[in-house]
Design a protein around this motif. Structure first.
Motif, PDB file in Angstrom:
ATOM      1  N   THR A   1       5.430  -7.223 -13.318  1.00  0.00           N
ATOM      2  CA  THR A   1       5.493  -7.797 -11.982  1.00  0.00           C
ATOM      3  C   THR A   1       6.110  -6.820 -10.993  1.00  0.00           C
ATOM      4  N   PHE A   2       5.447  -6.688  -9.847  1.00  0.00           N
ATOM      5  CA  PHE A   2       5.999  -5.879  -8.771  1.00  0.00           C
ATOM      6  C   PHE A   2       5.682  -6.537  -7.437  1.00  0.00           C
ATOM      7  N   TYR A   3       6.269  -6.009  -6.396  1.00  0.00           N
ATOM      8  CA  TYR A   3       6.125  -6.544  -5.052  1.00  0.00           C
ATOM      9  C   TYR A   3       5.650  -5.435  -4.130  1.00  0.00           C
ATOM     10  N   GLU A   4       4.661  -5.764  -3.319  1.00  0.00           N
ATOM     11  CA  GLU A   4       4.182  -4.803  -2.336  1.00  0.00           C
ATOM     12  C   GLU A   4       4.784  -5.168  -0.988  1.00  0.00           C
ATOM     13  N   PHE A   5       5.528  -4.230  -0.426  1.00  0.00           N
ATOM     14  CA  PHE A   5       6.086  -4.377   0.918  1.00  0.00           C
ATOM     15  C   PHE A   5       5.069  -3.773   1.876  1.00  0.00           C
TER      16      PHE A   5
END
Length: 197
Positions: free
Chosen positions: A35-39
């Motif tokens: 899981t990762f987050y794109e800013f």
């Protein structure tokens, strides 16, 4: 109110730039967590901010069908104004690739959101980020949420002053400052359609 501090360290790859698009790609042990987050940050033409936000509000449902929107904010101050900042969650890079492919084929998304808004955006940036191991992303009990949460700009200043007197914080800063390339702080105001306030 949300305060965001972006710190770019030497451990991150140098930004890849193209005309009007910037991107950072994180490497290291955190990339194996899945899981990762794109800013994403969009820099808007000053006279077009309201038009852009109205169109996003009206059509955000077309985008959230494809992946989870964590939050969507306008920038109150901290660098250039007339920009929006949003965070998208992905299970892994294959998930993000599938979402991008689906969006490219989604005619309704293209016609109602993408094409009308492209002319309103001056520049966009994208960064891949991971949660630190001791952090969980949850909705707070109050309407206002944070990457770092503060009741007001004054409470942020007081909290920062207090943390600078904490030996643990001072030690952590000393250990990491050698890797710091740049740092940016922004004060963010949630949009009406942002899941996190």
């Amino acid at each position: 109110m949300l305060a965001l501090r972006r710190s770019l360290t030497r451990a991150l790859a140098a930004p890849i730039t193209a005309p009007q698009v910037c991107s950072s790609f994180a490497t290291g042990p955190r990339q194996y967590d899945g899981t990762f987050y794109e800013f994403r940050t969009y820099y808007l033409k000053p006279s077009k901010m309201s038009e852009f936000l109205e169109n996003v509000k009206k059509n955000i449902h077309l985008r959230t069908v494809h992946s989870e929107l964590v939050g969507y904010w306008s920038v109150e101050f901290g660098g250039r104004v007339n920009k929006v900042f949003h965070i998208w969650k992905y299970d892994n890079f294959a998930h993000r690739t599938e979402v991008r492919k689906a969006l490219a084929k989604d005619k309704e998304w293209q016609e109602q959101f993408l094409i009308p808004n492209l002319a309103l955006i001056d520049k966009q940036e994208s960064e891949i980020t991971y949660l630190v191991p001791w952090c969980k992303l949850v909705k707070p009990p109050k309407e206002v949420h944070v990457l770092w949460w503060y009741e007001s700009a004054d409470s942020r200043a007081a909290g920062r002053h207090q943390s600078h007197e904490d030996p643990r914080v001072v030690a952590a800063v000393r250990e990491s400052v050698n890797f710091l390339e740049s740092q940016q702080n922004m004060l963010l105001i949630p949009t009406s359609f942002s899941p996190l306030k």
